[in-house]
Design an enzyme around this catalytic site. Structure first.
Site, PDB file in Angstrom:
ATOM      1  N   GLY A  70       0.842  -1.191   0.000  1.00 46.04           N
ATOM      2  CA  GLY A  70       0.000   0.000   0.000  1.00 46.04           C
ATOM      3  C   GLY A  70       0.879   1.244   0.000  1.00 46.04           C
ATOM      4  O   GLY A  70       2.029   1.222  -0.444  1.00 46.04           O
ATOM      5  N   HIS A  71       0.357   2.337   0.552  1.00 45.84           N
ATOM      6  CA  HIS A  71       1.103   3.598   0.545  1.00 45.84           C
ATOM      7  C   HIS A  71       2.429   3.473   1.284  1.00 45.84           C
ATOM      8  O   HIS A  71       3.463   3.963   0.814  1.00 45.84           O
ATOM      9  CB  HIS A  71       0.250   4.712   1.170  1.00 45.84           C
ATOM     10  CG  HIS A  71      -0.966   5.070   0.374  1.00 45.84           C
ATOM     11  ND1 HIS A  71      -0.913   5.383  -0.963  1.00 45.84           N
ATOM     12  CD2 HIS A  71      -2.274   5.150   0.726  1.00 45.84           C
ATOM     13  CE1 HIS A  71      -2.129   5.659  -1.408  1.00 45.84           C
ATOM     14  NE2 HIS A  71      -2.971   5.510  -0.396  1.00 45.84           N
ATOM     15  N   CYS A  75       4.936   1.035  -0.595  1.00 45.68           N
ATOM     16  CA  CYS A  75       5.521   1.709  -1.757  1.00 45.68           C
ATOM     17  C   CYS A  75       6.477   2.813  -1.323  1.00 45.68           C
ATOM     18  O   CYS A  75       7.517   3.044  -1.970  1.00 45.68           O
ATOM     19  CB  CYS A  75       4.414   2.283  -2.641  1.00 45.68           C
ATOM     20  SG  CYS A  75       3.450   1.014  -3.512  1.00 45.68           S
ATOM     21  N   GLY A 131       3.833   7.502  13.678  1.00 46.40           N
ATOM     22  CA  GLY A 131       4.448   7.681  12.367  1.00 46.40           C
ATOM     23  C   GLY A 131       5.896   8.114  12.416  1.00 46.40           C
ATOM     24  O   GLY A 131       6.773   7.387  12.871  1.00 46.40           O
ATOM     25  N   LYS A 183      -2.127   2.570  20.104  1.00 43.82           N
ATOM     26  CA  LYS A 183      -0.825   3.205  20.260  1.00 43.82           C
ATOM     27  C   LYS A 183      -0.523   3.492  21.728  1.00 43.82           C
ATOM     28  O   LYS A 183       0.613   3.297  22.183  1.00 43.82           O
ATOM     29  CB  LYS A 183      -0.791   4.496  19.448  1.00 43.82           C
ATOM     30  CG  LYS A 183      -1.045   4.295  17.957  1.00 43.82           C
ATOM     31  CD  LYS A 183      -1.257   5.629  17.258  1.00 43.82           C
ATOM     32  CE  LYS A 183      -1.650   5.454  15.802  1.00 43.82           C
ATOM     33  NZ  LYS A 183      -1.958   6.745  15.144  1.00 43.82           N
TER      34      LYS A 183
END
Length: 428
Positions: free
Chosen positions: A12-13, A16, A132, A203
């Protein structure tokens, strides 16, 4: 020069984005060379922004995880169970280091996966699973290993933070701003995982387990999202000098580790109150450090892929560190629910029928529960004849406030559901 050979599951994003980084690794500060030995995804023929030509294709993630051509398995499939969990288990049992961005997998099964990694003397790394591009897992587990952490708080969901920030700034209602967030790509077509607070809870549980050397037990995490908040709540809180934020918290108590996600009302000067848009931020408090705050982009292919690559870089010098940083000599702490005697001031929003004596009934109901009023703000009645009222209470227990809310809910003059949020103490 050492070479790491990756098997990447999930294109996916983020997958990739990782391939893009590998393909231009000469611009990065890696201590060795990275090669992609194999890839897998649900659809081989899907158009992707990077070329996967020349990489061995596997139809089954578990077969890739076990293949002798790789020494690092990167799991970017997602989901707490199913193919992701099976493939990660397969890789660990095969003696492969595992890197994952899968917060749900780590929150729900991290304890058993960490034990599997320990048994096979390999690393399980998951920096990209939390916040992230903000390197909070590494900082908390490694850089702050010499700190006696007392509390970790943060804004761990950029979607919710965008919604709350944008609603207050533009004075547009929740439904309108959510649609805008979906159009901009800040929210999924089905935003339930984000707005319910569950994404942030995954998280928060991971960070709490690391911070307090605790057994991660997601069943003991309290979760409340932003899907019931209104523009009215944000507006009234703002006029009382408060900002409403969805806050993830882990803290150590005498009974154990309390972990929860819920909207909090924060003084405008609080560091977390000033974080707007889709940013993530984490505040770590402990001795002898005091407090440190980390802020940055918490989602998206770029930040998340960079966090994955950061874990790849660590594997050039693997030491099979405990996944959650807990050594065998550490006291094992347990996740517990907060006790009802926990104390705080509270923000209360109600709507009362616009009639004589309604306000007196409200304050009397609060007093009967042991809750006293510090500040009160009343607006004019709306088109339905209900007057919005916001109250800041003096410090009381959570149990007393819950009892007060039920009393207010039962008043004849009450219209709709009262909104209650704890007020975070100022750091000034």
């Amino acid at each position: 020069m050492k070479t790491l050979k990756l098997g990447i599951a999930g294109l996916g994003h983020v997958g990739c984005g990782l391939i893009d980084l590998v393909q231009k690794q000469e611009t990065l500060r890696l201590p060795g060379k990275v090669e992609i030995a194999g890839v897998t995804a649900r659809n081989r023929n899907r158009n992707r922004p990077v070329s996967t030509d020349g990489y061995a294709w596997f139809d089954d993630a578990s077969k890739l995880a076990a293949d002798d051509s790789i020494n690092v398995f990167v799991e970017l499939i997602g989901g707490s169970d199913g193919p992701a969990k099976v493939a990660v288990e397969t890789a660990l049992k095969s003696g492969k280091a595992v890197i994952t961005a899968n917060k749900a997998l780590i929150a729900m099964h991290g304890q058993e996966l960490a034990e599997l990694a320990r048994e096979n003397d390999v690393d399980l790394l998951f920096e990209a699973a939390v916040a992230g591009g903000v390197p909070v897992v590494r900082v908390l587990r490694d850089s702050l290993a010499g700190v006696d952490v007392k509390r970790v708080t943060g804004i761990l969901n950029g979607t919710c933070n965008f919604l709350l920030s944008e609603m207050l700034t533009t004075r547009r209602p929740y439904e309108v701003v959510l649609a805008e967030a979906q159009r901009l790509g800040f929210a999924e077509a089905d935003p339930t995982l984000d707005v319910s607070g569950m994404d942030a809870a995954h998280k928060a549980a991971i960070l709490a387990a690391i911070a307090f050397s605790a057994d991660l037990d997601f069943s003991k995490v309290s979760v409340r999202g932003v899907d019931e908040l209104e523009l009215l709540d944000l507006d009234l809180a703002d006029r009382l000098g408060l900002r409403i934020k969805l806050i993830a918290e882990g803290k150590i108590t005498d009974a154990g580790v309390v972990c929860r996600v819920e909207p909090l009302a924060m003084p405008t000067g609080h560091p977390l109150a000033r974080v707007n848009g889709s940013l993530n931020t984490v505040r770590i408090e402990g001795e002898p450090l005091g407090a440190v705050t980390l802020t940055g982009p918490g989602a998206g292919p770029g930040p998340t892929a960079s966090a994955v690559m950061g874990d790849v870089a660590k594997l050039f010098n693997p030491i099979a560190r405990p996944a959650f940083g807990r050594a065998e000599h550490h006291d094992v702490r347990k996740f517990v629910f907060a006790k009802p005697d926990e104390k705080s001031a509270y923000f209360l929003r109600v709507r009362l029928a616009d009639r004589a004596g309604a306000l007196a009934e409200l304050t009397e109901a609060l007093a009967e529960s042991g809750v006293s009023v510090d500040k009160l703000l009343q607006d004019s009645a709306d088109e339905n004849g209900a007057a919005p009222i916001a109250i800041v209470t003096h410090v009381c227990s959570r149990g007393e406030m819950e009892d007060a809310r039920e009393r207010v809910r039962g008043l004849e003059s009450n219209v709709g559901s009262p909104q209650v949020m704890a007020i975070e103490a100022s750091t000034d």
